[in-house]
Design a protein around this motif. Sequence first.
Motif, PDB file in Angstrom:
ATOM      1  N   GLU A  43      47.355  46.405  77.211  1.00 50.36           N
ATOM      2  CA  GLU A  43      47.340  45.070  77.827  1.00 50.36           C
ATOM      3  C   GLU A  43      48.318  45.003  78.993  1.00 50.36           C
ATOM      4  O   GLU A  43      48.034  44.418  80.039  1.00 50.36           O
ATOM      5  CB  GLU A  43      47.680  44.009  76.776  1.00 50.36           C
ATOM      6  N   LEU A  44      49.491  45.604  78.817  1.00 48.44           N
ATOM      7  CA  LEU A  44      50.527  45.620  79.854  1.00 48.44           C
ATOM      8  C   LEU A  44      50.016  46.357  81.096  1.00 48.44           C
ATOM      9  O   LEU A  44      50.231  45.933  82.230  1.00 48.44           O
ATOM     10  CB  LEU A  44      51.776  46.301  79.296  1.00 48.44           C
ATOM     11  N   LYS A  45      49.308  47.477  80.852  1.00 45.54           N
ATOM     12  CA  LYS A  45      48.764  48.270  81.955  1.00 45.54           C
ATOM     13  C   LYS A  45      47.760  47.443  82.765  1.00 45.54           C
ATOM     14  O   LYS A  45      47.796  47.435  83.989  1.00 45.54           O
ATOM     15  CB  LYS A  45      48.066  49.509  81.374  1.00 45.54           C
ATOM     16  N   LEU A  46      46.902  46.711  82.039  1.00 48.50           N
ATOM     17  CA  LEU A  46      45.904  45.880  82.703  1.00 48.50           C
ATOM     18  C   LEU A  46      46.564  44.790  83.538  1.00 48.50           C
ATOM     19  O   LEU A  46      46.158  44.506  84.666  1.00 48.50           O
ATOM     20  CB  LEU A  46      44.973  45.246  81.654  1.00 48.50           C
ATOM     21  N   ARG A  47      47.645  44.184  82.957  1.00 52.73           N
ATOM     22  CA  ARG A  47      48.346  43.109  83.677  1.00 52.73           C
ATOM     23  C   ARG A  47      49.022  43.649  84.926  1.00 52.73           C
ATOM     24  O   ARG A  47      49.052  43.005  85.965  1.00 52.73           O
ATOM     25  CB  ARG A  47      49.368  42.447  82.747  1.00 52.73           C
TER      26      ARG A  47
END
Lengths: 233, 57
Positions: free
Chosen positions: A222-226
């Motif tokens: 999720e962090l990577k996507l953000r």
Amino acid sequence: MTETGPGRSIALWGTLTAVLSTAAIVGAFLVAPEDADQGIIQRIFYFHVAIAITSMVAFAVAFVAGVLYLRKRERRFDEIGVVSIGLGVLFSALTVLTGSIWAKASWGIWWQWSDPRLVTYAIVVLLYVSYFMLRSSVDGERQARYSAIFSVVAFASVPLSFYAVRVAQSFIHPVVFTQSGANMPNTMLVWFVVSQVAMLCLFITLLKLELLQRRVDQALGELKLRLEASRPV
Amino acid sequence: MSSGADFVIAVYAVIWFVLLMYVVLLASRTARLSRQVELLSRLTGLHDEDDEDAGAP
């Protein structure tokens, strides 16, 4: 200190597992009396049966997680279900492997197809292996829902395997735990209980560790996507 | 050593080996996660530097 919480809990369970496993091995080999009938081969019992019972507990946990997922639709129950079944399959595989070696030592054969305990247990294992095939064939919410339904339905095979040997008339696999209690002296039973608790602690440790890894993996994704979304083009 | 003892050793070796392989699998997954965390922290560091260069508050 919330970040150290899960790690500390896993470390505690891991330590407990190590201490109890060591105690169980010492007790099973050095303290428990040798069986008059089977001799040293009987010492396989302490871990073989404990691992088999732990595999059943893992499937029971998946059953409860499946019911809770179907009621509440929370992702964490799906995760508990899939990790429990994975661990259940691991413990089942160990049960089959150790049981086969014990069978070869005691009966002179690796497997007996006419024995209801062995055959029903093999069916349980194959059923739970197919869970992963089902899981990989669907995506998203359907994956979690179908997996939960499967874990609830498949659990019917567990008591079936447990009672098959008691209902069947002819078998070679012995029944140690009956309605009248355990067919062994207390000096053996106490080390079996230690070994059983050690295996349950191992299951809890691995369950917590896998769940933590899955959550970290998910949070990182999720962090990577953000990060990708917030990067200037 | 008697053949009975050999079977007992085989059983405990199988348990030890399977659990060891499982732990190795978990460790490799942890190493992958650790590499990802490192990469992300490096990326966020670069991101912060970009913001500072652009005069972001």
